[in-house]
Design an enzyme around this catalytic site. Structure first.
Site, PDB file in Angstrom:
ATOM      1  N   LYS A  24      18.080   1.085 -15.123  1.00 37.53           N
ATOM      2  CA  LYS A  24      17.817   2.505 -15.418  1.00 37.53           C
ATOM      3  C   LYS A  24      17.873   3.321 -14.128  1.00 37.53           C
ATOM      4  O   LYS A  24      18.189   4.519 -14.167  1.00 37.53           O
ATOM      5  CB  LYS A  24      16.477   2.675 -16.136  1.00 37.53           C
ATOM      6  CG  LYS A  24      15.254   2.223 -15.358  1.00 37.53           C
ATOM      7  CD  LYS A  24      14.688   3.289 -14.446  1.00 37.53           C
ATOM      8  CE  LYS A  24      13.567   2.741 -13.598  1.00 37.53           C
ATOM      9  NZ  LYS A  24      13.046   3.747 -12.630  1.00 37.53           N
ATOM     10  N   LYS A  43      11.409  -2.727  -9.211  1.00 40.89           N
ATOM     11  CA  LYS A  43      12.484  -2.536 -10.179  1.00 40.89           C
ATOM     12  C   LYS A  43      13.817  -2.705  -9.469  1.00 40.89           C
ATOM     13  O   LYS A  43      14.432  -1.736  -9.031  1.00 40.89           O
ATOM     14  CB  LYS A  43      12.367  -1.156 -10.831  1.00 40.89           C
ATOM     15  CG  LYS A  43      11.070  -0.969 -11.613  1.00 40.89           C
ATOM     16  CD  LYS A  43      10.917   0.438 -12.139  1.00 40.89           C
ATOM     17  CE  LYS A  43       9.614   0.593 -12.903  1.00 40.89           C
ATOM     18  NZ  LYS A  43       9.413   1.972 -13.397  1.00 40.89           N
ATOM     19  N   ALA A 101       0.813  -1.223   0.000  1.00 40.79           N
ATOM     20  CA  ALA A 101       0.000   0.000   0.000  1.00 40.79           C
ATOM     21  C   ALA A 101       0.842   1.267   0.000  1.00 40.79           C
ATOM     22  O   ALA A 101       0.464   2.272   0.587  1.00 40.79           O
ATOM     23  CB  ALA A 101      -0.950  -0.003   1.187  1.00 40.79           C
ATOM     24  N   GLY A 102       2.001   1.213  -0.664  1.00 44.77           N
ATOM     25  CA  GLY A 102       2.772   2.422  -0.890  1.00 44.77           C
ATOM     26  C   GLY A 102       2.195   3.187  -2.067  1.00 44.77           C
ATOM     27  O   GLY A 102       1.101   2.890  -2.552  1.00 44.77           O
ATOM     28  N   GLU A 133      15.952   2.602  -5.118  1.00 46.00           N
ATOM     29  CA  GLU A 133      16.233   1.248  -5.586  1.00 46.00           C
ATOM     30  C   GLU A 133      17.592   1.157  -6.283  1.00 46.00           C
ATOM     31  O   GLU A 133      18.309   0.168  -6.147  1.00 46.00           O
ATOM     32  CB  GLU A 133      15.131   0.776  -6.542  1.00 46.00           C
ATOM     33  CG  GLU A 133      13.789   0.491  -5.882  1.00 46.00           C
ATOM     34  CD  GLU A 133      13.697  -0.903  -5.281  1.00 46.00           C
ATOM     35  OE1 GLU A 133      14.750  -1.472  -4.947  1.00 46.00           O
ATOM     36  OE2 GLU A 133      12.572  -1.409  -5.136  1.00 46.00           O
TER      37      GLU A 133
END
Length: 329
Positions: A192, A109, A12-13, A279
């Site tokens: 990326k 990611k 639930a972010g 990330e």
């Protein structure tokens, strides 16, 4: 899978909430957003707004909320929208509640820090009886939740599964393109972030847009080499999960990874373990280590990893990149 598919989004972010909202608005599925914080889920149910993650954005009336893990038990599609390093724990926590034929879609990611594996590989070990897919590409949570046009990629080992997922999840403002290259789609999304940090460093140092353009183009070449070495298709990273996502995160200040790089370029000591999730800070060291093991040349990724780890200062990194042996395009 069919119309009226039940879909659960776990996490639930901002991104998980945005995905749950936009899928609900398609009107094709009954959607439940599942989180472990019971108080938060109760507030979302009552207020129909996630002030912390998506301020000012109303959530659909038909979107359901639950803090109970068994809320996923009737879902044919379960999206894991928690950070990459929390996916293994989520698989162990929610795995016993998955329906027998449920497809699990990882929406993070990154690369698993413990094993160095792609998230689909890790999830296949944890959830061996379930098909595992991956959703990735250029899409900020706030844009998705606002209903702004967004296109991303969804990949599964079986192209038919990817196509069915794309049909089930896509809507008027959220379009998914199916792929069978899980390796390329995942590595495009993970790498990326590393390159966005590099572009942030360039911006923070004030060394010009020409340098940013060089990093984006040469970084894409690094991504292609690495994807090929890992068994994926080099052309995948020239699509949505790769070039598309790289352009977005390397140029927009909505990107946490870009802002992290800018802070480094300003000489700040930026700790990715505090505050906003970055990330790319985790993916850099993992990707650099894997690339060395595969004999893949990834100088930008290596430089970002060394800068984050405090092993290389930024002026020296720039000098090393600019004085590498001259090669062909």
């Amino acid at each position: 899978m069919s119309d009226n598919e039940r879909i659960a989004v776990v996490g639930a972010g901002a991104f998980g909430t945005a995905l749950a909202a936009v899928i609900t608005l398609t009107g094709k599925s009954q959607v439940t957003l599942v989180g472990r914080n019971a108080a938060l889920m109760a507030d979302l149910r009552a207020d129909r707004m996630h002030d912390t993650a998506l301020p000012g954005i109303d959530l659909p009336d038909s979107l359901q909320f639950s803090a109970e893990p068994d809320a996923i038990s009737s879902a044919g599609i379960v999206l894991f929208a928690m950070p990459s390093q929390a996916q293994a724990d989520a698989a162990r926590h929610y795995g016993p509640y998955l329906a027998q034929d449920a497809v699990v879609v990882t929406c993070a990611k990154g690369i698993d820090k413990v094993s160095g594996d792609l998230l689909t590989d890790m999830l296949e070990r944890e959830l061996p009886r379930h098909a595992i897919a991956v959703l990735s590409g250029p899409g900020f949570a706030s844009d998705i939740a606002k209903g702004l046009p967004t296109a991303m990629a969804i990949a599964a080992a079986d192209m038919a599964v990817a196509e069915r997922l794309a049909q089930a999840i896509s809507g008027p403002t959220f379009r998914l393109y199916a792929s069978s290259d899980r390796v390329g789609v995942q590595l495009g999304g993970a790498l990326k972030n590393v390159l966005a940090i590099a572009c942030g460093i360039v911006e923070g140092c004030g060394i010009g847009d020409s340098a940013r353009a060089a990093l984006i183009s040469r970084g894409l070449a690094e991504m292609s080499r690495f994807v090929s070495a890992k068994g994926g298709k080099a052309e995948t990273v020239r699509g949505l999960s790769g070039l598309g996502d790289l352009v977005l995160t390397a140029t927009s200040h909505q990107s946490r990874n870009l802002r992290f790089g800018i802070a480094l370029g300003h000489g700040e000591t930026a700790d990715p373990s505090h505050g906003e999730l970055v990330e790319g800070a985790y993916a850099a060291s993992i990707a650099a280590r894997l690339a060395r093991g595969l004999g893949v040349d990834m100088p930008i990724t290596e430089a970002v990893s060394a800068i984050i780890d405090g092993k290389l200062d930024i002026p020296t990194a720039i000098e090393q990149l600019m004085t590498r042996p001259i090669t062909t395009e």
